[in-house]
Structure formats: C-alpha cells, structure tokens
Scaffold this motif. Sequence first.
Motif, PDB file in Angstrom:
ATOM      1  N   ALA A  66       9.616   9.463  16.398  1.00  0.00           N
ATOM      2  CA  ALA A  66       9.890   8.251  15.614  1.00  0.00           C
ATOM      3  C   ALA A  66       8.842   7.163  15.884  1.00  0.00           C
ATOM      4  CB  ALA A  66      11.288   7.733  15.926  1.00  0.00           C
ATOM      5  N   VAL A  67       8.147   7.274  17.011  1.00  0.00           N
ATOM      6  CA  VAL A  67       7.050   6.333  17.321  1.00  0.00           C
ATOM      7  C   VAL A  67       5.701   6.967  16.964  1.00  0.00           C
ATOM      8  CG1 VAL A  67       5.888   5.045  19.161  1.00  0.00           C
ATOM      9  CG2 VAL A  67       8.373   5.252  19.174  1.00  0.00           C
ATOM     10  N   LYS A  68       5.542   8.236  17.322  1.00  0.00           N
ATOM     11  CA  LYS A  68       4.239   8.914  17.177  1.00  0.00           C
ATOM     12  C   LYS A  68       3.824   9.083  15.711  1.00  0.00           C
ATOM     13  CE  LYS A  68       1.809  13.010  18.991  1.00  0.00           C
ATOM     14  NZ  LYS A  68       1.430  13.806  17.828  1.00  0.00           N
ATOM     15  N   ASN A  69       4.739   9.606  14.885  1.00  0.00           N
ATOM     16  CA  ASN A  69       4.373   9.860  13.487  1.00  0.00           C
ATOM     17  C   ASN A  69       3.964   8.592  12.727  1.00  0.00           C
ATOM     18  OD1 ASN A  69       4.415  12.587  13.551  1.00  0.00           O
ATOM     19  ND2 ASN A  69       6.352  12.857  12.462  1.00  0.00           N
ATOM     20  N   PRO A  70       4.738   7.497  12.846  1.00  0.00           N
ATOM     21  CA  PRO A  70       4.295   6.275  12.173  1.00  0.00           C
ATOM     22  C   PRO A  70       2.907   5.797  12.643  1.00  0.00           C
ATOM     23  CG  PRO A  70       6.587   6.080  12.789  1.00  0.00           C
ATOM     24  CD  PRO A  70       6.084   7.335  13.425  1.00  0.00           C
ATOM     25  N   CYS A  71       2.585   6.051  13.900  1.00  0.00           N
ATOM     26  CA  CYS A  71       1.237   5.666  14.388  1.00  0.00           C
ATOM     27  C   CYS A  71       0.158   6.441  13.630  1.00  0.00           C
ATOM     28  CB  CYS A  71       1.105   5.910  15.889  1.00  0.00           C
ATOM     29  SG  CYS A  71       1.985   4.700  16.882  1.00  0.00           S
ATOM     30  N   HIS A  72       0.376   7.740  13.444  1.00  0.00           N
ATOM     31  CA  HIS A  72      -0.598   8.549  12.689  1.00  0.00           C
ATOM     32  C   HIS A  72      -0.694   8.052  11.243  1.00  0.00           C
ATOM     33  CE1 HIS A  72      -1.511  11.448  15.779  1.00  0.00           C
ATOM     34  NE2 HIS A  72      -0.234  11.715  15.974  1.00  0.00           N
ATOM     35  N   LEU A  73       0.453   7.720  10.668  1.00  0.00           N
ATOM     36  CA  LEU A  73       0.465   7.275   9.272  1.00  0.00           C
ATOM     37  C   LEU A  73      -0.145   5.886   9.113  1.00  0.00           C
ATOM     38  CD1 LEU A  73       3.934   8.635   8.130  1.00  0.00           C
ATOM     39  CD2 LEU A  73       1.668   9.609   7.797  1.00  0.00           C
ATOM     40  N   ASN A  74       0.074   5.022  10.096  1.00  0.00           N
ATOM     41  CA  ASN A  74      -0.529   3.688  10.054  1.00  0.00           C
ATOM     42  C   ASN A  74      -2.040   3.776  10.275  1.00  0.00           C
ATOM     43  OD1 ASN A  74       2.076   2.894   9.733  1.00  0.00           O
ATOM     44  ND2 ASN A  74       2.306   1.929  11.729  1.00  0.00           N
ATOM     45  N   MET A  75      -2.445   4.720  11.123  1.00  0.00           N
ATOM     46  CA  MET A  75      -3.880   4.994  11.294  1.00  0.00           C
ATOM     47  C   MET A  75      -4.478   5.403   9.942  1.00  0.00           C
ATOM     48  SD  MET A  75      -5.410   5.194  14.528  1.00  0.00           S
ATOM     49  CE  MET A  75      -6.351   6.687  14.716  1.00  0.00           C
ATOM     50  N   ALA A  76      -3.762   6.289   9.251  1.00  0.00           N
ATOM     51  CA  ALA A  76      -4.225   6.767   7.936  1.00  0.00           C
ATOM     52  C   ALA A  76      -4.369   5.597   6.966  1.00  0.00           C
ATOM     53  CB  ALA A  76      -3.259   7.811   7.379  1.00  0.00           C
ATOM     54  N   ALA A  77      -3.404   4.672   6.982  1.00  0.00           N
ATOM     55  CA  ALA A  77      -3.460   3.504   6.087  1.00  0.00           C
ATOM     56  C   ALA A  77      -4.714   2.669   6.375  1.00  0.00           C
ATOM     57  CB  ALA A  77      -2.196   2.662   6.253  1.00  0.00           C
ATOM     58  N   CYS A  78      -5.010   2.473   7.672  1.00  0.00           N
ATOM     59  CA  CYS A  78      -6.238   1.737   8.062  1.00  0.00           C
ATOM     60  C   CYS A  78      -7.478   2.476   7.569  1.00  0.00           C
ATOM     61  CB  CYS A  78      -6.322   1.586   9.579  1.00  0.00           C
ATOM     62  SG  CYS A  78      -5.066   0.531  10.305  1.00  0.00           S
ATOM     63  N   LEU A  79      -7.505   3.784   7.798  1.00  0.00           N
ATOM     64  CA  LEU A  79      -8.686   4.598   7.450  1.00  0.00           C
ATOM     65  C   LEU A  79      -8.929   4.621   5.943  1.00  0.00           C
ATOM     66  CD1 LEU A  79      -7.963   7.440  10.003  1.00  0.00           C
ATOM     67  CD2 LEU A  79     -10.038   6.027  10.030  1.00  0.00           C
ATOM     68  N   ILE A  80      -7.848   4.639   5.156  1.00  0.00           N
ATOM     69  CA  ILE A  80      -7.995   4.601   3.689  1.00  0.00           C
ATOM     70  C   ILE A  80      -8.639   3.274   3.280  1.00  0.00           C
ATOM     71  CG2 ILE A  80      -6.699   4.421   1.510  1.00  0.00           C
ATOM     72  CD1 ILE A  80      -4.788   6.616   2.722  1.00  0.00           C
ATOM     73  N   LYS A  81      -8.157   2.180   3.894  1.00  0.00           N
ATOM     74  CA  LYS A  81      -8.737   0.860   3.571  1.00  0.00           C
ATOM     75  C   LYS A  81     -10.206   0.783   3.964  1.00  0.00           C
ATOM     76  CE  LYS A  81      -4.851  -2.279   3.309  1.00  0.00           C
ATOM     77  NZ  LYS A  81      -4.438  -3.669   3.550  1.00  0.00           N
ATOM     78  N   LEU A  82     -10.593   1.560   4.983  1.00  0.00           N
ATOM     79  CA  LEU A  82     -11.990   1.567   5.453  1.00  0.00           C
ATOM     80  C   LEU A  82     -12.818   2.658   4.748  1.00  0.00           C
ATOM     81  CD1 LEU A  82     -11.194   1.113   9.247  1.00  0.00           C
ATOM     82  CD2 LEU A  82     -12.370  -0.570   7.827  1.00  0.00           C
ATOM     83  N   ASN A  83     -12.219   3.284   3.736  1.00  0.00           N
ATOM     84  CA  ASN A  83     -12.883   4.374   2.977  1.00  0.00           C
ATOM     85  C   ASN A  83     -13.256   5.579   3.845  1.00  0.00           C
ATOM     86  OD1 ASN A  83     -12.729   2.642   0.767  1.00  0.00           O
ATOM     87  ND2 ASN A  83     -14.773   1.830   1.121  1.00  0.00           N
ATOM     88  N   ARG A  84     -12.522   5.769   4.936  1.00  0.00           N
ATOM     89  CA  ARG A  84     -12.779   6.924   5.816  1.00  0.00           C
ATOM     90  C   ARG A  84     -11.726   7.991   5.494  1.00  0.00           C
ATOM     91  NH1 ARG A  84     -13.372   3.649  11.380  1.00  0.00           N
ATOM     92  NH2 ARG A  84     -13.039   5.700  12.331  1.00  0.00           N
ATOM     93  N   TYR A  85     -11.895   8.596   4.316  1.00  0.00           N
ATOM     94  CA  TYR A  85     -10.836   9.428   3.734  1.00  0.00           C
ATOM     95  C   TYR A  85     -10.604  10.738   4.488  1.00  0.00           C
ATOM     96  CZ  TYR A  85     -11.528   6.037   0.026  1.00  0.00           C
ATOM     97  OH  TYR A  85     -11.644   4.867  -0.674  1.00  0.00           O
ATOM     98  N   GLU A  86     -11.681  11.367   4.939  1.00  0.00           N
ATOM     99  CA  GLU A  86     -11.528  12.646   5.664  1.00  0.00           C
ATOM    100  C   GLU A  86     -10.660  12.447   6.902  1.00  0.00           C
ATOM    101  OE1 GLU A  86     -12.410  15.578   4.825  1.00  0.00           O
ATOM    102  OE2 GLU A  86     -14.076  15.439   3.412  1.00  0.00           O
ATOM    103  N   GLU A  87     -10.932  11.356   7.645  1.00  0.00           N
ATOM    104  CA  GLU A  87     -10.155  11.073   8.867  1.00  0.00           C
ATOM    105  C   GLU A  87      -8.702  10.755   8.514  1.00  0.00           C
ATOM    106  OE1 GLU A  87     -12.439   8.463  11.808  1.00  0.00           O
ATOM    107  OE2 GLU A  87     -13.761   8.486  10.054  1.00  0.00           O
ATOM    108  N   ALA A  88      -8.511  10.046   7.399  1.00  0.00           N
ATOM    109  CA  ALA A  88      -7.147   9.703   6.957  1.00  0.00           C
ATOM    110  C   ALA A  88      -6.358  10.983   6.663  1.00  0.00           C
ATOM    111  CB  ALA A  88      -7.205   8.818   5.714  1.00  0.00           C
TER     112      ALA A  88
END
Length: 205
Positions: free
Chosen positions: A66-88
Amino acid sequence: LQGKARSDMTVEERIGAADRRKMDGNALYQEEKLEEAMQQYEMAIAYMGDDFMFQLFGKYRDMALAVKNPCHLNMAACLIKLNRYEEAIGQCSIALGEDENNVKALFRRGKARAALGQTDAAREDFLKARKHAPQDKAIARELKLLAEHDKAVYQKQKEIYKGIFGPRPEPVPKPRNWLIFIWQWLLSVFNGLVSLFKRERFKSD
C-alpha cells in the motif's frame, strides 16, 4: 527512529518510515519539484527492497504494498512530466507485477506508451483500465485521442498511396512533350536522309 539502521527497524517502523518519505514526495510533487519528489519516492522504495518484501506475508505484505506501489506510480507520474517515458513504463510495470489490474498503473503506462508512439500497446493498457473503471473520463479521453490519431495516420497513408498509384495531374504533359520532341527529331533525321538519298541519286543519274 531517524538514526536507526533499516536492519534494526521492526516491520511496522520500516513501513512507517517509507510512508513518511512517500508523503514528503507527494508534497514536493504538488510544488512541481519533480526531481526532489522522485528522490523521496526512491528512498521510500529502498526501505522495501526485494529481500524485505520476500519475508512479508498477509497484512504486513498488504501494508507494505500500500506504500510501495503508489511510490512507483508517483515516480511514473514525475517521469511522464519529464518526458522520460521509457522509465515511466518501467515503474508502472513494477506496480503491475504486484497488481495486474491496477487502473492507475495501466493508465500511466498507456500514456507513456502513447507518447512513444506505441499506439497498439497503449490502447491495450487503456482498454484493460476501462474494464475496471468504465466511468473514468480520463481513460475515455485517451482512447478518443488514440482513435483520432489512427484516423489521421490512415488519412495520411491514403494520400501517400493516392500519390503513388493515382493520377498525378502535374507531371502528365511532360512525357507527351518529350514524345513530340523525339518524334519531331526522328522526322527531321528521316527527312534529311531522304533528301540526301535524292541528291545522291540525282548526282548518279
């Protein structure tokens, strides 16, 4: 607790420390401090490495996820905003490894894939997400955008093929001009030869 080594913490302490990092990351994300937010998420995830997760069962595993998965998803949200799509895509796939029907993970991976032009894979993610959240307007909007994109690509291809196989109004007269030119040249050569032949005959007579 701050100075305590991870290995000395109880399971609850470790999950609690990770959760605090996640909350700090969320606050930084709200302020658009994306790089700093990702650092907090990474630290939160570090509290819950594979060796730690491997030992957890039942409610503790659920609490950790419940803590770990949202961290991965929030990381993905940051990476999308930074145009780092592969990492997202990578971050979403980690979350989907734990929960294959996670709507947020499917949606964000779909967005990253669409941005990379992987339209079929993106559509697959959005359709799967829609199955679990049929009323979600954001998913419907993304599917509509993909459909419009496909339509535009189809139109473009139609134009290209029309250009290759269809009538081309501009260059048509040119070959005819060449034919006339060649024909006139052949006629002049032929006429020249005829008059030369006549002259030769006239001389020999």
